[in-house]
Motif scaffolding. Structure first.
Motif, PDB file in Angstrom:
ATOM      1  N   CYS A   3       0.855  -1.187   0.000  1.00 31.93           N
ATOM      2  CA  CYS A   3       0.000   0.000   0.000  1.00 31.93           C
ATOM      3  C   CYS A   3       0.895   1.242   0.000  1.00 31.93           C
ATOM      4  O   CYS A   3       1.781   1.361   0.839  1.00 31.93           O
ATOM      5  CB  CYS A   3      -0.902  -0.005   1.238  1.00 31.93           C
ATOM      6  N   CYS A   6       0.137   3.339   3.631  1.00 36.52           N
ATOM      7  CA  CYS A   6       0.551   2.876   4.954  1.00 36.52           C
ATOM      8  C   CYS A   6       1.599   1.775   4.872  1.00 36.52           C
ATOM      9  O   CYS A   6       2.045   1.283   5.905  1.00 36.52           O
ATOM     10  CB  CYS A   6      -0.671   2.393   5.748  1.00 36.52           C
ATOM     11  N   HIS A   8       1.313  -1.187   4.093  1.00 35.26           N
ATOM     12  CA  HIS A   8       0.821  -2.521   4.404  1.00 35.26           C
ATOM     13  C   HIS A   8       1.202  -3.446   3.240  1.00 35.26           C
ATOM     14  O   HIS A   8       1.162  -3.050   2.082  1.00 35.26           O
ATOM     15  CB  HIS A   8      -0.704  -2.491   4.584  1.00 35.26           C
ATOM     16  N   CYS A  31      -6.433  -1.188   0.024  1.00 36.61           N
ATOM     17  CA  CYS A  31      -5.631  -1.681   1.146  1.00 36.61           C
ATOM     18  C   CYS A  31      -6.567  -2.171   2.251  1.00 36.61           C
ATOM     19  O   CYS A  31      -7.444  -1.434   2.693  1.00 36.61           O
ATOM     20  CB  CYS A  31      -4.744  -0.556   1.663  1.00 36.61           C
ATOM     21  N   GLU A  33      -5.823  -2.663   5.232  1.00 34.85           N
ATOM     22  CA  GLU A  33      -5.401  -2.075   6.505  1.00 34.85           C
ATOM     23  C   GLU A  33      -5.989  -0.672   6.698  1.00 34.85           C
ATOM     24  O   GLU A  33      -6.677  -0.410   7.668  1.00 34.85           O
ATOM     25  CB  GLU A  33      -3.862  -2.037   6.548  1.00 34.85           C
ATOM     26  N   CYS A  34      -5.689   0.237   5.722  1.00 37.24           N
ATOM     27  CA  CYS A  34      -6.146   1.624   5.881  1.00 37.24           C
ATOM     28  C   CYS A  34      -7.372   1.934   5.022  1.00 37.24           C
ATOM     29  O   CYS A  34      -7.972   2.993   5.140  1.00 37.24           O
ATOM     30  CB  CYS A  34      -5.015   2.609   5.559  1.00 37.24           C
TER      31      CYS A  34
HETATM   32 ZN   LIG Z   1      -2.860   1.059   3.548  1.00 35.71          ZN
END
Ligand SMILES: [Zn+2]
Length: 161
Positions: A3, A6, A8, A31, A33-34
């Protein structure tokens, strides 16, 4: 695919589409994650083996650079050259090879350049195919003339795009 926001280490593909010319695939990713979205473009790698043996990535810019000199003083625009480079790329990619001889690029350039501007074509062919006599020019010109004659006598012949 990391990503870009972030870092990730994973992402989910949410959409894929092939470009109009069929040469690349654009993927929309998200992503996990974010939650942010980003795009990636994938193109099959294509390398050119130069006469020196060095290998470098194929670029349309180099195709344009290779013919620009032959087009000097001719009514050929940058847009024309961009279309020509695209045709050359399509032709070499159609071979399915990931490495191609610089020589093959020159060969693939001759056809589209001939359609674009015959004088530029003759200049390019004379250097690329190492014309070393008037006979070489004569036979190239005779072949161009034969094409013109074909077009003149056959009204059903497909017109140039
Ligand atoms: Zn991310």
């Amino acid at each position: 695919m990391h990503c870009p926001f972030c870092r990730h280490g994973d992402s989910r593909v949410i959409d894929s589409r092939t470009s109009d010319d069929g040469l690349s695939i654009r993927r929309r990713r998200q992503c996990p994650e974010c939650g942010k979205r980003f795009s990636t473009v994938e193109t099959a790698s294509l390398n050119v083996i130069k006469r020196s043996g060095a290998v470098e990535p194929f670029t349309r810019d180099k195709v344009v650079l290779g013919v620009r000199k032959a087009c000097q003083g001719r009514p050929v625009t940058d847009a024309d050259l961009a279309v020509l480079a695209q045709k050359v790329e399509e032709a070499v990619r159609q071979t399915g090879l990931s490495q191609i001889d610089a020589n093959e690029i020159g060969l693939a350039t001759l056809g589209p350049l001939r359609e674009l501007d015959e004088v530029a074509y003759l200049r390019f062919a004379s250097v690329y195919q190492a014309f070393d006599s008037l006979e070489d020019f004569e036979s190239a010109i005779a072949s161009l003339r034969a094409d013109h004659a074909d077009r003149a006598v056959d009204p059903a012949a497909p017109s140039e795009e």
